[in-house]
Design a protein around this motif. Structure first.
Motif, PDB file in Angstrom:
ATOM      1  N   LEU A   1       0.858  -1.183   0.000  1.00 20.65           N
ATOM      2  CA  LEU A   1       0.000   0.000   0.000  1.00 20.65           C
ATOM      3  C   LEU A   1       0.889   1.226   0.000  1.00 20.65           C
ATOM      4  O   LEU A   1       2.034   1.165   0.484  1.00 20.65           O
ATOM      5  N   ARG A   2       0.344   2.320  -0.497  1.00 16.18           N
ATOM      6  CA  ARG A   2       1.059   3.589  -0.407  1.00 16.18           C
ATOM      7  C   ARG A   2       0.166   4.621   0.260  1.00 16.18           C
ATOM      8  O   ARG A   2      -0.963   4.862  -0.182  1.00 16.18           O
ATOM      9  N   LEU A   3       0.685   5.227   1.301  1.00 18.18           N
ATOM     10  CA  LEU A   3      -0.004   6.309   1.989  1.00 18.18           C
ATOM     11  C   LEU A   3       0.578   7.638   1.537  1.00 18.18           C
ATOM     12  O   LEU A   3       1.782   7.750   1.284  1.00 18.18           O
ATOM     13  N   SER A   4      -0.286   8.635   1.471  1.00 14.53           N
ATOM     14  CA  SER A   4       0.146   9.983   1.125  1.00 14.53           C
ATOM     15  C   SER A   4      -0.279  10.950   2.215  1.00 14.53           C
ATOM     16  O   SER A   4      -1.335  10.780   2.821  1.00 14.53           O
ATOM     17  N   CYS A   5       0.540  11.953   2.437  1.00 16.48           N
ATOM     18  CA  CYS A   5       0.205  13.013   3.387  1.00 16.48           C
ATOM     19  C   CYS A   5       0.633  14.334   2.786  1.00 16.48           C
ATOM     20  O   CYS A   5       1.824  14.550   2.539  1.00 16.48           O
ATOM     21  N   ALA A   6      -0.343  15.195   2.559  1.00 19.48           N
ATOM     22  CA  ALA A   6      -0.077  16.502   1.977  1.00 19.48           C
ATOM     23  C   ALA A   6      -0.298  17.579   3.024  1.00 19.48           C
ATOM     24  O   ALA A   6      -1.373  17.650   3.634  1.00 19.48           O
ATOM     25  N   ALA A   7       0.696  18.402   3.227  1.00 22.93           N
ATOM     26  CA  ALA A   7       0.613  19.513   4.167  1.00 22.93           C
ATOM     27  C   ALA A   7       0.258  20.776   3.406  1.00 22.93           C
ATOM     28  O   ALA A   7       0.814  21.051   2.343  1.00 22.93           O
TER      29      ALA A   7
END
Length: 120
Positions: free
Chosen positions: A17-23
């Motif tokens: 799986l790939r998680l993304s986090c955008a600030a």
């Protein structure tokens, strides 16, 4: 400052799986950004984070399986999780320590959790 997390879901053992986090927001600088996780009945623990210098730290339990990368232009980090195990099941939280344009004092921010379930 807002942290928008995405990418959780159900995956079979051995999967990825790939998680993304955008600030986003009035960000002046990001000192660290990364991921923590919390399994049922356990405390929240560091999975991986990356410093502004580029240095990346991983929990021993994920070394060699998880890779954290960042896109500085987008203030986004990606956690690629390979060879997932049932014990990786948890709610994953994005975390960042940020100084803003309005206030240079460093503040810790959390995103909403995203559930990762590893099960056959």
């Amino acid at each position: 400052v807002q942290l928008q997390a995405s990418g959780g879901g159900l995956v079979q053992p051995g999967g990825s799986l790939r998680l993304s986090c955008a600030a986003s927001g009035s960000i002046f600088r990001i000192v660290t950004i990364g991921w923590y996780r919390q399994a049922p009945g356990e405390q929240r623990k560091l999975v991986a984070h990356i410093r502004s210098s580029g240095t990346t730290n991983y929990a021993d339990s994920v070394k060699g399986r998880f890779t954290l990368s960042r896109d500085n232009a987008k203030n986004t980090v990606y956690l690629l999780m390979n060879s997932l195990k049932p014990e990786d099941t948890a709610v994953y939280y994005c975390n960042a320590v940020v100084g803003t344009t309005e206030d240079p004092r460093l503040v810790e921010y959390w995103g909403q959790g995203t559930l990762v379930t590893v099960s056959s």
